[in-house]
Design an enzyme around this catalytic site. Structure first.
Site, PDB file in Angstrom:
ATOM      1  N   GLY A 149      42.520  61.198 103.007  1.00  0.00           N
ATOM      2  CA  GLY A 149      43.094  61.381 101.671  1.00  0.00           C
ATOM      3  C   GLY A 149      42.864  62.776 101.117  1.00  0.00           C
ATOM      4  O   GLY A 149      41.899  63.454 101.462  1.00  0.00           O
ATOM      5  N   GLU A 195      35.134  59.039 106.181  1.00  0.00           N
ATOM      6  CA  GLU A 195      34.438  58.177 107.116  1.00  0.00           C
ATOM      7  C   GLU A 195      35.228  57.968 108.403  1.00  0.00           C
ATOM      8  O   GLU A 195      34.677  58.055 109.506  1.00  0.00           O
ATOM      9  CB  GLU A 195      34.161  56.829 106.420  1.00  0.00           C
ATOM     10  CG  GLU A 195      33.107  55.989 107.048  1.00  0.00           C
ATOM     11  CD  GLU A 195      33.741  54.813 107.783  1.00  0.00           C
ATOM     12  OE1 GLU A 195      34.881  54.463 107.407  1.00  0.00           O
ATOM     13  OE2 GLU A 195      33.113  54.286 108.708  1.00  0.00           O
ATOM     14  N   GLY A 196      36.534  57.751 108.289  1.00  0.00           N
ATOM     15  CA  GLY A 196      37.370  57.553 109.469  1.00  0.00           C
ATOM     16  C   GLY A 196      37.392  58.791 110.355  1.00  0.00           C
ATOM     17  O   GLY A 196      37.237  58.721 111.579  1.00  0.00           O
ATOM     18  N   THR A 197      37.557  59.931 109.715  1.00  0.00           N
ATOM     19  CA  THR A 197      37.614  61.195 110.443  1.00  0.00           C
ATOM     20  C   THR A 197      36.291  61.489 111.135  1.00  0.00           C
ATOM     21  O   THR A 197      36.263  61.965 112.278  1.00  0.00           O
ATOM     22  CB  THR A 197      37.951  62.338 109.459  1.00  0.00           C
ATOM     23  OG1 THR A 197      39.126  61.980 108.748  1.00  0.00           O
ATOM     24  CG2 THR A 197      38.142  63.644 110.185  1.00  0.00           C
ATOM     25  N   ASP A 229      34.999  59.921  96.740  1.00  0.00           N
ATOM     26  CA  ASP A 229      34.229  58.743  96.337  1.00  0.00           C
ATOM     27  C   ASP A 229      32.717  58.944  96.412  1.00  0.00           C
ATOM     28  O   ASP A 229      31.960  58.113  95.909  1.00  0.00           O
ATOM     29  CB  ASP A 229      34.618  57.547  97.219  1.00  0.00           C
ATOM     30  CG  ASP A 229      36.033  57.079  96.944  1.00  0.00           C
ATOM     31  OD1 ASP A 229      36.483  57.222  95.799  1.00  0.00           O
ATOM     32  OD2 ASP A 229      36.685  56.595  97.879  1.00  0.00           O
ATOM     33  N   MET A 270      38.929  55.529  90.402  1.00  0.00           N
ATOM     34  CA  MET A 270      38.863  55.280  91.841  1.00  0.00           C
ATOM     35  C   MET A 270      37.474  54.806  92.281  1.00  0.00           C
ATOM     36  O   MET A 270      36.497  54.990  91.550  1.00  0.00           O
ATOM     37  CB  MET A 270      39.288  56.528  92.599  1.00  0.00           C
ATOM     38  CG  MET A 270      40.799  56.705  92.535  1.00  0.00           C
ATOM     39  SD  MET A 270      41.400  57.992  93.640  1.00  0.00           S
ATOM     40  CE  MET A 270      43.162  57.603  93.661  1.00  0.00           C
ATOM     41  N   HIS A 307      46.197  58.634  91.054  1.00  0.00           N
ATOM     42  CA  HIS A 307      46.116  59.800  91.932  1.00  0.00           C
ATOM     43  C   HIS A 307      45.772  61.112  91.245  1.00  0.00           C
ATOM     44  O   HIS A 307      45.437  62.071  91.926  1.00  0.00           O
ATOM     45  CB  HIS A 307      47.426  59.922  92.705  1.00  0.00           C
ATOM     46  CG  HIS A 307      47.640  58.806  93.661  1.00  0.00           C
ATOM     47  ND1 HIS A 307      47.093  58.804  94.923  1.00  0.00           N
ATOM     48  CD2 HIS A 307      48.290  57.633  93.535  1.00  0.00           C
ATOM     49  CE1 HIS A 307      47.427  57.684  95.542  1.00  0.00           C
ATOM     50  NE2 HIS A 307      48.152  56.943  94.726  1.00  0.00           N
TER      51      HIS A 307
END
Lengths: 341, 341, 341, 341
Positions: B10, B103-105, B127, B169, B272
């Site tokens: 993101g 985290e995914g990356t 976050d 968020m 956003h």
């Protein structure tokens, strides 16, 4: 418990957030009573104070300045004042005093503490130069104001092929210049911690112009000073440390660069706008946490210490540690900054 | 050295500041070459990249978004992608890859690293929920945007004697709600970490009205959820952890409060705007330091790790540590916040 | 049609918005071609220009400064330059020239027009002192920056019981001082249009202190001047109009007030931050409309005129009208401001 | 003279600036007395009011909301209320009433005036849709907030190759969408004044993607509506004018575009943040001038009228003129905007 609170020294965004937090935590968390002394130690000595309830601190979180007023205490009167203060604290039935202030205030706080008064300090300085805490509130706001100014100056410098010299606060420590210079993308940063040579600045500017970047912004702390004798178009006074000092280094440096480079160079002195106005979210959170922890420390009987940020935690450190040494910018932080121009 | 850099996941204010810093440090500090892959791992897999020189990163420090583009990698394709990525990195002559992401990356980064590719990670998330680092860049900006919104909503809530529910968020961790709620002076904060009971919120609102403060602002993380069964005027789905989940908790809560209290309650969903636009000075400095230290780590051969903030220092921590556990808001931070309403 | 566009004179937020608007309207509305001259009239005279397509103006709407660069034209070279400019315009195949600039630029524009070159002017000045238009873009941004500074200074003045003297731009017309002084709630405003007497300012300050408001903020235009002989602690030079002029009136006035009042008085000189950086929404809209209407005027053959705001409409007015007289602050606007301190 | 002041209708930045200005001008300029009714007409009917002196309005210039509170008056009770109000005004010894409000308030003001009560109105609406005045205060602030949001959304849209649909305020008139869309550089603007066709929006988005601009931002007024039957993936209710209305047009449109384009499209609903918080400098000046002129009108006996901005002047116009017709966006203003995308 009866808590006395006061704010002393220079204005700093976040003071009101600390006061509000102390009052909220003390009243709703512990059923305490809080009184606020007016105009710093002066109010304590003269007996000017008022009770602070929830209504008194309503709506002040985002407001700059201090609802209690402030004043600077003369060093000479410190010893005497401390003795009076201790007596007065007893007169007013204060169980603990929470002074919010900078190096001078914390020194006084320590003296009061040594004299037997229960004291919990809260450090405050926009300069971020108090040892034992990672950061102080007010600093983030000052850096934000200075960064926005640099952002604005870059477009005007670029349009006019000019060198802009921005003087920011920081008499003894260059934290504001370091971080606002990095954040604003200044092309050079001059700090009190490392004498600069105007010749290096000229080299940088000419290198930029030679590759088509026909402007430069230089961020200078008010306490920055040239290597002695390195300024050709002005002469400062030599101070006790052998540093050549100029009254208004931003203006002196702009003149020097204009002469040397044959290009327009303009000083901008940001001044007091850096220490006023609404605090950033970061400073409001830090100030609120400091206030909360000061009250907790008071209830634990953890006196003679002050709140400090260490990583993400608020801890308590001895007042003595805070005031022995100024926290200056280490060389490696300057190296970091200098290689990202 | 030939350094490859990419941004994935993101949008996050400060990504461009990292890219710029990597390029400046690598080129002017080490004489390296830097190439940027487009649209995250997709660019690495498809061979879409471009050389990044000083000109390419000129003027991007203060700009939101990422000049390299970004994309999310599907978990399912991760294993396969990693193998390809390793091959491609060799094809392009990359000595080290610097992926900037969440985290995914970082999970992908770790797989690449385990597979033998030299990787230095840079953590990124608005976050602030990545373990092993005190803070991540982007978070301060998101908190700033949310705080300014709360500041604005307070005046309108007050003028109309309304309850405003602001949804910010934070799906799994409530850091943005915690800090913007504290900074904005919200009267209650609801986080994913602690189920809320609408009855408590009603008590708070009525207590305020009864002492003449005829408005309230409640700050709710998007991942906040009520204690199961505690909402009278709506029914959510029970998830795998037994939490009752509402699509749009802000709207559901406003409706609930309006019914219960018989007072106007309005939701505001910030969405956003929290993740776009110019980063704060704090985030620019942190992002710039991360980029600088990533290049230094690459030159030290310090692979399989990522940059992290610890106190005032940037250190390197194993990628494995970053991704094993989400950093959630500890209970004592919530207690701190709750007693300063 | 082939349109030439250039920006001349001082930097002004909104210049890029005009350029973008001219390009968009000309290309997508009329199928025109647009070329931009670099560094104002200098680029026209030296043949430095580039084609502007949609890509060239992408992302510049919110950016301060001017992508075309700017320069000031010396008055002495104006006549000669105009003749050259006309020839050059023909050489480059320009059907119409759209110069964006202040009083000097519009004077040159008029000379070019009189010499037979098709010209459509766009007025530009942060000072808002061009006749025939209600407002100019850049002014709203400058007022916004100055107002934010005054907001910040008020809290610091109040905390320290100080008088703050804020010097804002405005050499010949006091519009920025008038509107930022009103918007910031300054306690006195000093304009070039009306000589001030320091004695009056002292009376105001003392009246405030006597009713417990122990601070004051005074907003001073850089072109403000005291009634001749009214300053006790400094002496200015008498100019051709009999006005006593001080280099740095803000600093001189702060010193004067400090001496007279025996209270701390501090100057803050806002300087170039007022003319840089991202334009306000108001200025972006006005600049965009000016650009749009300039292209329409060009297609109507409505030459020798400039765009102007009248109420909510954009109209065309003769260049001659714009430059004959400076638009200064009328007495009744000052009266209005003075009674709301 | 004894002046009564009240604020009614929706919150609007600048209300406090009007109140402050009325008090300053009345007290220091004329030696009047000012009382403020609480919560709009409700306070007048119920006898809830307080005296306003200089201290009462100290520090409110920059504050959003209204220190007097506000409420909406039901149309049905208007006639009855007006008679009561007239009686009450006499009871309280009010020589003139200054109601600050929108269309509903000004209608009530006119009825009071027709019934013989001396009334001077001050128009207020963030929507800018009151006839007879060029602009209303609050509008500039709302446009500024919306523009900043669009600025932020553009970077996140660009990074993720997304379509963002921003819904801003404006139920009957599209001024906020028009000006924030222009200022933010939105790629399409949908207003209540002109039904939109989603097919046109898709064409625009695809044209952008085809030339490499892989994102788009669409600014939609809450009162915008599609040409009847033009939405494929949702169905609205047909209102009395034959318009197809959707509850939450922003969300409906994002869904429609996502389906049609096969690209991510996300709605952002700005909501109440647009009407709260500190007013811009422009709005503070306009509000202050309105307050000043309202007091002057009262002293001239110029009743039954309201303050209005015409060009750079504040004039008085009949209340009747203000409320007969809504000021909507004329077609040529939309044409202007549409050709600068």
């Amino acid at each position: 418990m009866r808590i006395g609170v006061l704010t002393a020294g220079g204005d700093c965004p976040g003071l009101n957030a600390v006061i509000r937090s102390v009052v909220h935590r003390a009243l709703t968390g512990h059923g305490d009573e809080v009184i606020g002394f007016e105009d710093g130690f002066a109010g304590l000595l003269d007996g000017r104070f008022r009770k602070l309830d929830l209504e008194a601190v309503s709506g002040i979180l985002a407001r700059g300045g201090t609802i209690l007023g402030s004043s600077r205490l003369e060093r000479a009167r410190l010893q005497e004042a401390c003795e009076d203060a201790k007596d007065h604290s007893k007169d007013y039935g204060i169980d603990v005093l929470i002074p919010i202030g900078g190096e001078g205030t914390l020194t006084a706080a320590r003296m009061l503490s040594d004299a037997g008064l229960p004291v919990v300090g809260v450090p405050k300085t926009i300069d971020n130069d108090i040892s034992s805490t990672d950061r102080t509130f007010g600093f983030d706001t000052a850096v934000g104001v200075a960064t926005e100014a640099i952002d604005r100056l870059k477009t005007t410098a670029e349009s006019h092929q000019r060198v802009m010299v921005v003087e920011v606060m920081g008499r003894h420590a260059g934290w504001i210049a370091l971080e606002s210079g990095m954040a604003g993308g200044a092309h050079a940063i001059c700090l009190p911690e490392r004498p600069f040579d105007p010749a290096d600045l000229c080299t940088m500017v000419e290198e930029r112009f030679s590759r088509g970047k026909k402007f430069a912004v230089i961020c200078v702390a008010e306490g920055a000073h040239p290597a002695p004798g390195s300024m050709d178009y002005g002469k400062g006074a030599i101070d006790q440390f052998g540093h050549e000092r100029f009254q208004g280094i931003g203006t002196a440096l702009a003149r020097e660069l204009e002469h040397r480079l044959g290009k327009e160079a303009r000083p901008v002195i940001l001044g007091h706008v850096q220490r006023g106005g609404t605090p950033t979210a970061y400073d409001r959170v830090l100030a609120t946490r400091f206030g909360w922890h000061a009250v907790e420390a008071a209830h634990r009987g953890d006196f003679g210490r002050m709140t400090a940020l260490r990583g993400t935690d608020i801890t308590m450190v001895p007042l003595a540690d805070a005031i022995t040494e100024l926290k200056t910018v280490p060389g490696w932080r300057m190296d970091e900054a200098e290689s990202v121009f």
